[in-house]
Design a protein around this motif. Structure first.
Motif, short mmCIF file in Angstrom:
data_model
loop_
_atom_site.label_atom_id
_atom_site.label_comp_id
_atom_site.label_asym_id
_atom_site.label_seq_id
_atom_site.Cartn_x
_atom_site.Cartn_y
_atom_site.Cartn_z
N THR A 149 0.87 -1.17 0.00
CA THR A 149 0.00 0.00 0.00
C THR A 149 0.91 1.22 0.00
N GLY A 150 0.67 2.15 -0.91
CA GLY A 150 1.54 3.30 -1.00
C GLY A 150 0.77 4.59 -1.20
N PHE A 151 1.39 5.68 -0.82
CA PHE A 151 0.83 7.00 -1.10
C PHE A 151 1.67 7.63 -2.20
N TYR A 152 0.99 8.12 -3.23
CA TYR A 152 1.67 8.71 -4.39
C TYR A 152 1.23 10.15 -4.56
N ARG A 153 2.21 11.02 -4.78
CA ARG A 153 1.90 12.42 -5.05
C ARG A 153 2.69 12.88 -6.29
N GLU A 154 2.00 13.66 -7.09
CA GLU A 154 2.61 14.18 -8.32
C GLU A 154 2.27 15.67 -8.41
N ASN A 164 -0.57 21.89 -11.02
CA ASN A 164 -1.19 20.57 -11.05
C ASN A 164 -0.73 19.81 -9.81
N ILE A 165 -1.69 19.36 -9.01
CA ILE A 165 -1.39 18.55 -7.83
C ILE A 165 -2.30 17.32 -7.88
N SER A 166 -1.70 16.15 -7.93
CA SER A 166 -2.48 14.91 -7.98
C SER A 166 -1.94 13.96 -6.91
N GLY A 191 -8.11 8.67 -5.21
CA GLY A 191 -7.21 9.77 -5.51
C GLY A 191 -7.96 11.07 -5.72
N ARG A 192 -7.20 12.15 -5.86
CA ARG A 192 -7.79 13.46 -6.07
C ARG A 192 -6.79 14.36 -6.79
N LYS A 193 -7.28 15.49 -7.29
CA LYS A 193 -6.41 16.38 -8.07
C LYS A 193 -6.86 17.82 -7.90
N LEU A 194 -5.96 18.73 -8.22
CA LEU A 194 -6.23 20.15 -8.36
C LEU A 194 -5.47 20.65 -9.57
N LEU A 195 -6.17 21.30 -10.49
CA LEU A 195 -5.53 21.86 -11.67
C LEU A 195 -5.80 23.36 -11.71
N SER A 196 -4.82 24.11 -12.10
CA SER A 196 -5.00 25.55 -12.18
C SER A 196 -6.00 25.91 -13.27
N PRO A 197 -6.99 26.76 -12.96
CA PRO A 197 -7.98 27.16 -13.96
C PRO A 197 -7.57 28.42 -14.72
N ILE A 352 8.37 18.76 -12.64
CA ILE A 352 7.44 17.70 -12.22
C ILE A 352 8.13 16.86 -11.15
N VAL A 353 7.49 16.72 -10.01
CA VAL A 353 8.01 15.86 -8.94
C VAL A 353 6.97 14.78 -8.66
N SER A 354 7.40 13.54 -8.65
CA SER A 354 6.52 12.44 -8.25
C SER A 354 7.21 11.67 -7.14
N GLU A 355 6.44 11.21 -6.17
CA GLU A 355 7.02 10.42 -5.08
C GLU A 355 6.00 9.43 -4.56
N MET A 356 6.50 8.30 -4.11
CA MET A 356 5.66 7.25 -3.56
C MET A 356 6.35 6.66 -2.34
N VAL A 357 5.64 6.58 -1.23
CA VAL A 357 6.17 5.92 -0.05
C VAL A 357 5.28 4.73 0.27
N VAL A 358 5.89 3.61 0.59
CA VAL A 358 5.14 2.42 0.99
C VAL A 358 4.71 2.59 2.44
N THR A 359 3.42 2.58 2.68
CA THR A 359 2.88 2.80 4.03
C THR A 359 2.42 1.52 4.72
N ASP A 360 2.32 0.43 3.95
CA ASP A 360 1.93 -0.85 4.55
C ASP A 360 2.28 -1.95 3.55
N ARG A 361 2.35 -3.17 4.05
CA ARG A 361 2.71 -4.30 3.18
C ARG A 361 2.02 -5.56 3.66
N LYS A 362 1.60 -6.36 2.71
CA LYS A 362 0.94 -7.63 3.01
C LYS A 362 1.63 -8.73 2.22
N ASP A 363 1.96 -9.85 2.89
CA ASP A 363 2.60 -10.96 2.19
C ASP A 363 1.87 -12.29 2.37
N GLN A 364 0.68 -12.22 2.96
CA GLN A 364 -0.13 -13.43 3.14
C GLN A 364 -1.43 -13.28 2.35
#
Length: 418
Positions: A149-154, A164-166, A191-197, A352-364
């Motif tokens: 499970t990860g959180f991604y921001r762009e 642009n924020i996604s 997910g969600r986004k904001l774009l400049s109008p 453009i900056v994108s980043e993802m951090v793993v916030t949880d993990r499941k292996d079963q």
């Protein structure tokens, strides 16, 4: 001959002329968790530390500090967690006791340079070391499927302003590290986004397949980026000064291209655990020796009269050691470029900056993400998610705490829709 597809970083930009719209909604949320937030600093200098890994020992829960050194982590009360642990390159790990909801706490980290003095400095063949580390990937990394499970921001900036924020919660299916990335799949849960109008911001830059970078930039699992034993001769490897990471000594190996191909190669550093030879961290950039090659590697489409000038393409990938195995922890990329219309004197800078951090993990009981639900490389996240509306949108999911500048940008963009 190696193909351009195999040897280039698949960051694909689509530069389009677009208009945006926004709708406001409401959502009720409830959660059974505690929240701890604060900042991580250097104990001696009081400097805020970015990209510090924050975990809950004994669980798979974690997050990372932002560029302001700030973090926020949510922990389900049923876990009865006792402490947080912070780890950062060059510092001793620090634990903070969990008492319940707490905000504005400060965790201090102490540099552990003194520990390196006890590490014997030996003569090492850098390329041979990398080859040995590659040979131990199956031992050091999971051979079982995992669901991350990860959180991604762009974000996209035009000069200094966000346009642009996604953001999204991702599910990332990882096959065994004995296999390649072809079986890995990414699904956007919410997910969600904001774009400049603003009319002046109708030049919309989109990162196609953005969330899929979470799988593609896993350099340990995707050796075609920089860790292919058959192409190590393309690079010159050198041993740099050792570093401490997670209180374990690490080799630091720098690499630079020493051949020329019709596509760009990379240069950067690898951090290799001295005891296990596991890859813990990779910092690398796309070579800009030939800007035309770099453009071909990252740009998919643009208006005919628009000139595209790549400036810098950078990456950071980190791994977390848990129960003797190394798991993907954090992926970051930054693309800087300039655009200008023909016959105009000045160009406009974009980042453009994108980043993802793993916030949880499941292996079963891990089930593969169905192909129909997987995020496609041809998609842009901002086209597939809804708009910002509810401050409790993320519920009990962990995220990367927004920086002060990003929070200000969100507030400013929201006001433009009122």
């Amino acid at each position: 001959m190696k193909t351009m597809y195999k040897k280039t970083v698949q960051i694909v930009l689509a530069i389009l002329i677009a208009s945006v719209s926004m709708s406001l909604q409401a959502q009720d949320t409830s959660a059974n968790y505690i929240t701890i937030s604060g900042v991580v600093k250097d104990q001696k200098s009081n400097k805020k530390l970015e990209y510090v890994t924050i975990t809950v020992p004994g669980t798979n829960i974690g997050t990372i500090t932002n560029t302001d050194g700030e973090f926020s982590i949510k922990i389900k009360t049923g876990l009865k967690a006792k402490a947080l642990e912070a780890s950062y390159i060059g510092y001793s790990n620090a634990k903070y006791p969990i008492k319940g909801d707490e905000h504005d706490i400060t965790i201090y980290l102490t540099p552990n340079v003194s520990l390196l003095k006890d590490v014997i400095v030996e003569a090492v063949d850098a390329r041979k070391l990398v080859e040995e580390a590659i040979g131990k990937i199956a031992t050091n990394n999971s051979t079982d499927p995992n669901m991350l499970t990860g959180f991604y921001r762009e974000t996209v900036k035009k000069r200094r302003n966000y346009i642009n924020i996604s953001e999204a919660i991702l599910e990332i299916y990882k096959t065994s590290y004995n296999q390649g990335i072809s079986g890995d799949r990414v699904q956007v849960y919410k997910g969600r986004k904001l774009l400049s109008p603003k009319p002046s911001d109708t030049l919309i830059v989109k990162l196609q397949g953005g969330p899929n970078l979470s799988a593609f930039l896993d350099v340990v699992k995707n050796p075609e980026l920089i860790l292919d034993v058959n192409t190590l001769s393309d690079y010159k490897f050198e041993i740099e000064e050792s570093a401490m990471l997670n209180e374990r000594p690490h080799y630091v190996v720098s690499f630079t291209p020493q051949v020329v191909y019709p596509y760009p190669l990379h240069y950067g550093k690898l951090y290799i655990d001295k005891q296990s030879l596991a890859f813990s961290r990779a910092e690398f950039k796309l070579s800009m020796d030939d800007r035309n090659k770099a453009t071909q590697a990252i740009l998919r489409k643009k208006p005919f009269n628009l000139r595209f000038k790549p400036e810098e393409v950078s990456f950071l990938v980190t791994y977390k050691l848990q129960d003797g195995k190394s798991y993907l922890n954090y992926v970051w990329s930054e693309v800087k470029f300039k655009c200008d219309w023909k016959r105009r004197l000045f160009s406009t800078g974009y980042t453009i900056v994108s980043e993802m951090v793993v916030t949880d993990r499941k292996d079963q009981d891990v089930a593969k993400i169905p192909g129909k639900q997987a995020f496609k490389d041809t998609y842009a996240l901002s086209d597939k998610v809804g708009n910002f509306y509810d401050s409790d949108f993320w519920e009990d999911y962990n995220i990367i705490e927004p920086t002060e500048s990003l929070e200000n940008a969100v507030t400013k963009l929201k006001k433009q829709y009122k």
